[in-house]
Enzyme design. Structure first.
Site, PDB file in Angstrom:
ATOM      1  N   ASP A 249     -15.831 -51.060 -92.476  1.00  0.00           N
ATOM      2  CA  ASP A 249     -15.433 -50.335 -91.269  1.00  0.00           C
ATOM      3  C   ASP A 249     -15.302 -51.356 -90.145  1.00  0.00           C
ATOM      4  O   ASP A 249     -16.309 -51.840 -89.624  1.00  0.00           O
ATOM      5  CB  ASP A 249     -16.468 -49.273 -90.883  1.00  0.00           C
ATOM      6  CG  ASP A 249     -16.336 -47.994 -91.689  1.00  0.00           C
ATOM      7  OD1 ASP A 249     -15.747 -48.035 -92.789  1.00  0.00           O
ATOM      8  OD2 ASP A 249     -16.862 -46.955 -91.236  1.00  0.00           O
TER       9      ASP A 249
ATOM     10  N   LYS B 146     -11.389 -40.690 -90.731  1.00  0.00           N
ATOM     11  CA  LYS B 146     -12.844 -40.613 -90.750  1.00  0.00           C
ATOM     12  C   LYS B 146     -13.312 -40.265 -89.343  1.00  0.00           C
ATOM     13  O   LYS B 146     -12.943 -40.923 -88.373  1.00  0.00           O
ATOM     14  CB  LYS B 146     -13.475 -41.930 -91.196  1.00  0.00           C
ATOM     15  CG  LYS B 146     -15.015 -41.913 -91.145  1.00  0.00           C
ATOM     16  CD  LYS B 146     -15.620 -43.204 -91.679  1.00  0.00           C
ATOM     17  CE  LYS B 146     -17.124 -43.235 -91.493  1.00  0.00           C
ATOM     18  NZ  LYS B 146     -17.747 -44.475 -92.032  1.00  0.00           N
TER      19      LYS B 146
ATOM     20  N   LYS C 137     -10.552 -44.398 -88.005  1.00  0.00           N
ATOM     21  CA  LYS C 137     -11.864 -43.809 -87.709  1.00  0.00           C
ATOM     22  C   LYS C 137     -11.985 -43.604 -86.206  1.00  0.00           C
ATOM     23  O   LYS C 137     -11.645 -44.484 -85.417  1.00  0.00           O
ATOM     24  CB  LYS C 137     -12.971 -44.725 -88.229  1.00  0.00           C
ATOM     25  CG  LYS C 137     -14.388 -44.249 -87.935  1.00  0.00           C
ATOM     26  CD  LYS C 137     -15.408 -45.222 -88.526  1.00  0.00           C
ATOM     27  CE  LYS C 137     -16.824 -44.895 -88.083  1.00  0.00           C
ATOM     28  NZ  LYS C 137     -17.807 -45.872 -88.619  1.00  0.00           N
TER      29      LYS C 137
END
Length: 223
Positions: free
Chosen positions: A92, A183, A154
């Site tokens: 991430d 996400k 995300k």
């Protein structure tokens, strides 16, 4: 979706700056007890977590460029490579917010593409901090992420103000047009919040309060 089924899509997270080894060990025991499939810890704890979970089917993920995104591309690439050598299975990364805010989308895209290349096929998610962006920036950066070949956009870290909203998740999903997954992270505090976010199009959720959510309680965590 039943509460217990959320373990399949929640990335259970412990990234608090003061978390120590004992905290991580307690966290990992919860991971096993509840059956989470993917977790995130700070890079320092990746080898410990991978070793501790060696007999369990759990992916250990790591943040890259956390939590401000201002590191150079070279640093992010090396951070990614080291994390993978240490056993990380998901990445991430935080987008370079300074470049984004400067309108340097070519740099933003290159930065992401280099990390995607270093990840060598592992799931790569790009954190954009939606609370800090206007709509035009959200659209432009998501298009960069798609072109760079990442797997997810995300919403947030939960550390830099604001978090996931139904409106933002729906927008990112519409921009992605099936080319990228969403996400949602930051500010998801209840089971009802999680269901609303999923209904808006999120296929993954990040939360340090996942157990409270699964129990039907209210998480007190901001990330």
């Amino acid at each position: 979706m039943e509460k217990r089924e959320l373990v399949n899509i929640i990335d259970y997270t412990l990234l608090h700056p003061t978390a120590n080894k004992a905290d991580i060990e307690s966290f990992l025991q919860e991971v096993v007890n509840y059956g989470f499939k993917t977790i995130f810890v700070q890079p320092y704890f990746v080898p410990f977590a991978v070793n501790w979970l060696a007999d369990h089917d759990v992916n250990v993920g790591v943040p890259v460029g956390f939590s401000l995104g201002g590191a150079t591309t070279h640093v992010k690439v090396e951070e990614t490579k080291e994390a993978i050598r240490n056993g990380a299975k998901e990445i991430d990364m935080l987008v370079n917010l300074g470049a984004l805010k400067s309108g340097d989308y070519q740099m933003v895209e290159t930065d992401i593409a280099k990390v995607v290349e270093a990840a060598n096929g592992l799931n790569t998610k790009v954190i954009i901090e939606t609370a800090l962006l206007n709509q035009e920036e959200k659209i432009s950066v998501t298009e960069c992420i798609i072109r760079a070949g990442a797997d997810f956009v995300k919403t947030a870290t939960g550390f830099n103000g604001g978090g996931a909203t139904v409106e933002d998740v729906r927008l990112l999903n519409e921009i992605g047009k099936g080319k990228i997954q969403v996400k949602a992270a930051g500010g998801i505090k209840t089971y009802e919040d999680a269901l609303a976010i999923i209904d808006a199009g999120a296929t993954r959720i990040g939360s340090s309060g996942a157990i409270q959510i699964i129990r039907g309680e209210t998480s007190t965590s901001s990330y």
